[in-house]
Every structure is written in structure tokens, then in C-alpha cells.
Design a protein around this motif. Sequence first.
Motif, PDB file in Angstrom:
ATOM      1  N   ILE A 144       5.964  61.185  90.809  1.00  0.00           N
ATOM      2  CA  ILE A 144       6.853  61.793  91.815  1.00  0.00           C
ATOM      3  C   ILE A 144       8.288  61.820  91.286  1.00  0.00           C
ATOM      4  O   ILE A 144       8.982  62.838  91.347  1.00  0.00           O
ATOM      5  N   ILE A 194      12.703  51.544  94.669  1.00  0.00           N
ATOM      6  CA  ILE A 194      11.664  52.155  95.516  1.00  0.00           C
ATOM      7  C   ILE A 194      10.313  51.476  95.254  1.00  0.00           C
ATOM      8  O   ILE A 194       9.598  51.095  96.192  1.00  0.00           O
ATOM      9  N   LYS A 217      24.504  64.831  93.717  1.00  0.00           N
ATOM     10  CA  LYS A 217      24.706  64.124  92.444  1.00  0.00           C
ATOM     11  C   LYS A 217      25.379  65.009  91.410  1.00  0.00           C
ATOM     12  O   LYS A 217      25.751  64.536  90.338  1.00  0.00           O
TER      13      LYS A 217
HETATM   14  O1  PRE Z   1      17.579  59.118  94.365  1.00  0.00           O
HETATM   15  C1  PRE Z   1      17.795  60.035  93.565  1.00  0.00           C
HETATM   16  O2  PRE Z   1      18.878  60.123  92.950  1.00  0.00           O
HETATM   17  C2  PRE Z   1      16.765  61.063  93.297  1.00  0.00           C
HETATM   18  O3  PRE Z   1      17.036  61.955  92.520  1.00  0.00           O
HETATM   19  C3  PRE Z   1      15.433  60.976  93.959  1.00  0.00           C
HETATM   20  C4  PRE Z   1      14.378  60.331  93.087  1.00  0.00           C
HETATM   21  C5  PRE Z   1      13.102  60.247  93.980  1.00  0.00           C
HETATM   22  O4  PRE Z   1      12.237  61.074  93.782  1.00  0.00           O
HETATM   23  O5  PRE Z   1      13.066  59.354  94.821  1.00  0.00           O
HETATM   24  C6  PRE Z   1      14.123  61.158  91.901  1.00  0.00           C
HETATM   25  C7  PRE Z   1      14.518  60.832  90.641  1.00  0.00           C
HETATM   26  C8  PRE Z   1      15.306  59.643  90.368  1.00  0.00           C
HETATM   27  O6  PRE Z   1      14.973  59.093  89.132  1.00  0.00           O
HETATM   28  C9  PRE Z   1      15.246  58.657  91.447  1.00  0.00           C
HETATM   29  C10 PRE Z   1      14.813  58.974  92.696  1.00  0.00           C
END
Ligand code: PRE
Length: 381
Positions: free
Chosen positions: A89, A66, A48
Motif C-alpha cells: 500500500i 502505521i 507535502k
Molecule cells: O503519510 C504520508 O506522507 C503518505 O504519503 C501516506 C503513506 C500511506 O500510504 O499511508 C504513503 C507513503 C508514505 O511512505 C507514508 C504513508
Amino acid sequence: MTIQLSPTVTPIAHGVDLLRADIDRIDDQILALLEQRYPLVQRLAGAKNVTGERRLALRPARERGIVERLAARAVGVPEADIRQIWRSIFALSARHQRPYRVILWGPEEARLTLTALAATRHGAAVPVEWADSAEEAWRAAAGGDAILMLPEGAAPADAHGLDLIERHATDRADHPWVLELGRLAEAEAEPGAWIAPTTGVVAYLGGHGSYSEEACLRVAPALRLLPLGDFADVLRAVREGSADLALVPVENSLVGPIEGVRDLLGHPELRVVGEEEVAVRLHLLGVEGASLETVRKVASHPAALGQCADWLGQRSWKEMPVASTAEAARAVAVGGDVTRAAIGSEAAAIWHGLTILARDLQGSDRNVTRFAIVERRREFA
Ligand SMILES: O=C(O)C(=O)C[C@]1(C(=O)O)C=C[C@@H](O)C=C1
């Protein structure tokens, strides 16, 4: 994965120990799974590029997806509990990817609500600070490393540039909603993941023959077109629900960002769901009888005039900036004056019955405009 548990019917004296042994085994499993999850989150941080720009690592749409998915699978665990556990999380994961803090702002009577909400939303791992003013709070979040939480209506006047992360309902009549805002990645939805609606209305700047119209016809050909006079009106139509979608130009390869659009897109009720690139060819359009010799004034959108700056620089014509290329073509057609010309597309010439007096005035063979596809955020729809 099913974990082997102790038989549930056990003498009460041993019951507590055995149950705790089961819980310990499950906790080991949860930890083992977190050990696998953490490195994946770290790898996502790289993918990212969260260090490249001053923007949050948080991805609210992904978080919602999720939680929805897990809630649909759950049998005995309530959705509210799932949301609470996974929020921790997510907050920890986002913070490991890129540290952020929470800035709170609001009147005295909202302080308890805000503090409690910040704690449940982001947990103890994220530092929480109070701002001295709405302006200071907004500035801190606009820097890209902080989330702002404030009661709806407490934002400073003319505030823009932050995205809506979530709208939280409270049990207080004096501040029923708390907004959570921050600078998210440009198009939070993955490009290409967005599917055009097949019914509804798409708003855009200008009218027939504008490049915005071409972008609309490419992106959402089934939608009814709603041409409007300026970018503020186009995006207001989406916010207020008279359009389901808007297409606005954000950047052109020759002249850079389109003035004023980025600020308007920062409105918390709007969301950029995708992009479309359109190759732009700009021609000089005049009424019958007009020629390069008769023209004295040339009208177009400032971005289009800018893209033809080299060509126009060789002439001493008066440049007339107007709201859109389509409006320029319409005005020239209505005026019937051989001293006036418009800069616009071939489609605009056809629509308005104008003649092309000179072709391809843009300063490069590769003149591309990037359009943002904009929707109203689901929270506000
Ligand atoms: O999917 C992402 O972009 C992540 O950074 C992972 C994750 C996760 O822990 O599942 C973490 C933070 C984000 O807000 C969304 C999802």
C-alpha cells in the motif's frame, strides 16, 4: 466495522461457495476503504509538495508508525503479514504521489537477494533496474527519483547525500544486511513533533560562548554539553554514540548555507529531527588595552567573517579563519596581544574575559542562523 458473515457451520458441499461469498463481501469492503484512502493520499501529495523538489514521497518513519500501531491492534493477523500488506500500500501510494524507481547494485552473489528484496519491499508497480557501478547507482538515487538498494559495505568511497530508508536483514552470511537509501524530505519528522531528551550529551562546534552553544542550551537545556573542534567530529560523536544529539548550523540568513555541513548531514546513519533558529549578533572582541587602532588581525569562523564582510571591508585587517567563533575568542584571550581581535558573541567575551571593541558588525539587523538538531538513526542506535 463488523461485516455480517455466513454461519461457519455449513455442509461441506456448500461450504466453499459460502466461504467464497464471504470473502467476496470482505474484498468489496476492502476496495471501498481503498477508494476512500486513495484520494487522501493524493491530497497529502499536495500538502507535502512532492513535485517541488527532487525528493522521494516516501516517509519511512510514518510507515513504521502505521505498522506498529496496526500490529498492536491485530489479534489473528501476524505482524509480518501486516508489514507485507501495508508495504505494498505504501509503495503504491508513494508512487502515485510521485513516481520512483529502484536501483540495485551489488556483487554477483548478492543479486538474488537484492532482486527478491526489491520485489517484496516495493511490489511489481515500481520499476527495478541494475546499475553498472556503485557510483552510477549512487548518482541515480542522489537525483531524488530513485531508491538505491545495496549490500552494506558496497557503497562507493566517499558516498554521501542519501538518507537511510531501511536496513534489511538477509539470511546470507556474505551480505547479512542490505541498505535501502534515497533522498527523503529534509526533516522527515514533523517539525515540533520532536521532544528533547532530559538526560544525555549534546555535541556542538566550538566552546563556551559560541552560538552553537546557545542553540544547545535552548533546544536541550538539560543535556551535558560536549564542545568539539569541527563539524565532522561533532557529527561523528553522534554516529559513534558518545553524544545523543548534535546541533549544527546549516544556513545563515546573510551568507547562506554553512560550508561542508550539508554533505556531512547526508550520512545514512544520521537523521535531522528538527530545527532551531538563533538570532546572531557579532561583536569585535579584544584583550584589555586593545582598540580599533591597535588591531591588525581578526580571527573567526569563516561564516562569521562573511556576515561582517561589509564592516571588515572598510578596514585593511588580515582575516584569520578558524574552526569556530569560540576558538577565535579563546585564542585571542590566551595570546594577550592588542593587535589581534576575534569576532564572536557577547557571551564569548564574558567567558574569555575579553572587551567588546565594536558592537553589531553583522551586515543586517536580521541575522539568523538555522541549526539542525541531529540524532543517530534508530536503526543504528
Ligand atoms: O503519510 C504520508 O506522507 C503518505 O504519503 C501516506 C503513506 C500511506 O500510504 O499511508 C504513503 C507513503 C508514505 O511512505 C507514508 C504513508
